[in-house]
Scaffold this motif. Structure first.
Motif, mmCIF file in Angstrom:
data_model
loop_
_atom_site.group_PDB
_atom_site.id
_atom_site.type_symbol
_atom_site.label_atom_id
_atom_site.label_comp_id
_atom_site.label_asym_id
_atom_site.label_seq_id
_atom_site.Cartn_x
_atom_site.Cartn_y
_atom_site.Cartn_z
ATOM 1 N N ALA A 1 0.858 -1.178 0.000
ATOM 2 C CA ALA A 1 0.000 0.000 0.000
ATOM 3 C C ALA A 1 0.896 1.230 0.000
ATOM 4 C CB ALA A 1 -0.897 0.002 1.231
ATOM 5 N N GLN A 2 0.424 2.300 -0.593
ATOM 6 C CA GLN A 2 1.227 3.521 -0.708
ATOM 7 C C GLN A 2 1.752 3.977 0.644
ATOM 8 O OE1 GLN A 2 -0.379 6.638 -3.215
ATOM 9 N NE2 GLN A 2 0.242 8.152 -1.700
ATOM 10 N N VAL B 1 11.304 6.195 -1.481
ATOM 11 C CA VAL B 1 10.802 5.525 -2.690
ATOM 12 C C VAL B 1 9.601 6.293 -3.230
ATOM 13 C CG1 VAL B 1 9.728 3.425 -3.596
ATOM 14 C CG2 VAL B 1 11.634 3.261 -1.973
ATOM 15 N N TYR B 2 8.676 6.630 -2.347
ATOM 16 C CA TYR B 2 7.484 7.363 -2.773
ATOM 17 C C TYR B 2 7.865 8.723 -3.370
ATOM 18 C CZ TYR B 2 3.191 9.956 -2.838
ATOM 19 O OH TYR B 2 2.136 10.735 -3.252
ATOM 20 N N SER B 3 8.770 9.434 -2.720
ATOM 21 C CA SER B 3 9.162 10.765 -3.205
ATOM 22 C C SER B 3 9.813 10.691 -4.586
ATOM 23 C CB SER B 3 10.136 11.422 -2.227
ATOM 24 O OG SER B 3 9.496 11.670 -1.006
ATOM 25 N N ARG C 1 9.071 11.471 -10.529
ATOM 26 C CA ARG C 1 9.144 10.923 -11.885
ATOM 27 C C ARG C 1 7.786 10.944 -12.585
ATOM 28 N NH1 ARG C 1 12.764 7.058 -14.432
ATOM 29 N NH2 ARG C 1 11.706 6.273 -16.267
ATOM 30 N N TYR C 2 6.730 10.545 -11.879
ATOM 31 C CA TYR C 2 5.422 10.368 -12.520
ATOM 32 C C TYR C 2 4.434 11.510 -12.270
ATOM 33 C CZ TYR C 2 7.112 5.687 -13.378
ATOM 34 O OH TYR C 2 7.851 4.614 -13.790
ATOM 35 N N HIS C 3 4.691 12.372 -11.313
ATOM 36 C CA HIS C 3 3.818 13.519 -11.022
ATOM 37 C C HIS C 3 2.374 13.081 -10.790
ATOM 38 C CE1 HIS C 3 7.218 15.898 -12.312
ATOM 39 N NE2 HIS C 3 7.216 15.241 -13.456
ATOM 40 N N ASP C 4 2.190 11.967 -10.116
ATOM 41 C CA ASP C 4 0.848 11.420 -9.925
ATOM 42 C C ASP C 4 0.838 10.600 -8.638
ATOM 43 O OD1 ASP C 4 -1.698 10.458 -10.201
ATOM 44 O OD2 ASP C 4 -1.419 9.686 -12.218
ATOM 45 N N ASP C 5 -0.295 10.575 -7.960
ATOM 46 C CA ASP C 5 -0.421 9.774 -6.748
ATOM 47 C C ASP C 5 -0.956 8.376 -7.040
ATOM 48 O OD1 ASP C 5 0.566 11.494 -4.817
ATOM 49 O OD2 ASP C 5 -1.339 12.563 -4.661
ATOM 50 N N ARG C 6 -1.443 8.131 -8.247
ATOM 51 C CA ARG C 6 -2.035 6.831 -8.567
ATOM 52 C C ARG C 6 -0.948 5.893 -9.094
ATOM 53 N NH1 ARG C 6 -6.351 9.274 -12.393
ATOM 54 N NH2 ARG C 6 -4.443 10.383 -12.833
ATOM 55 N N ARG D 1 0.483 5.085 -14.775
ATOM 56 C CA ARG D 1 -0.030 5.346 -16.118
ATOM 57 C C ARG D 1 0.401 6.749 -16.530
ATOM 58 N NH1 ARG D 1 -3.511 2.852 -19.302
ATOM 59 N NH2 ARG D 1 -4.206 1.463 -17.674
ATOM 60 N N VAL D 2 1.119 6.819 -17.670
ATOM 61 C CA VAL D 2 1.603 8.095 -18.195
ATOM 62 C C VAL D 2 1.131 8.195 -19.639
ATOM 63 C CG1 VAL D 2 3.634 9.488 -18.722
ATOM 64 C CG2 VAL D 2 3.635 8.009 -16.700
#
Length: 149
Positions: free
Chosen positions: A86-87, A94-96, A101-106, A126-127
């Motif tokens: 889980a996030q 790792v989360y940061s 990189r992805y600019h997204d929380d999903r 998903r990008v």
């Protein structure tokens, strides 16, 4: 003629179902390696893809890692294991790094335990409509890994 074709179809379907059932039991070497590596496993479900065997199970060892998947080759060599995270359970570095990189929380996080390369996190996001994957060590440093699954 119609009855003959129907009978052949039913027999072929039955043979296919039996053949699929036989392929769900891994070779003895694979089962023995798995039992040695994960003695606390329960609810194990096996599947095969190419020469790899996948054990989906619940880890009830002292580490109590919960639901996970262990990957083995046909000779019983442990390739790696994947544990969904889980996030909120992912280390902050790792989360940061993944968020930058992805600019997204999903994002989806999976801890990969590799017997020789150490542990790391696989991050999927998903990008622009495509699934992208990256890998990070516990400190948030990007790692290069070829996932053969």
């Amino acid at each position: 003629m119609k009855n003959t074709l129907l009978a052949i179809l039913l027999l072929a379907t039955g043979e296919f179902a039996l053949a699929q059932g036989r392929h769900q039991a891994p070779p003895t070497r694979v089962r023995q390696s798995f039992q040695r590596d994960f003695p606390g496993a329960s609810d194990t479900r096996w599947s095969q893809s190419g020469n790899q065997w996948h054990a989906n199970f619940t880890d009830r060892s002292p580490e109590d890692r919960g639901e996970m998947v262990a990957y083995y080759d046909g000779n019983g060599r442990h390739i790696d294991s994947h544990i969904p995270y889980a996030q909120q359970d992912v280390p902050q570095p790792v989360y940061s790094s993944a968020r930058k990189r992805y600019h997204d929380d999903r994002m989806e996080f999976t801890r990969v335990e590799h017997p020789t390369r150490g542990d790391y996190f696989e991050v999927r996001a998903r990008v622009h409509g495509k699934i992208r994957t990256s890998y990070y060590d516990e400190n948030g440093h990007e790692r290069h890994y070829y996932n053969r699954h």
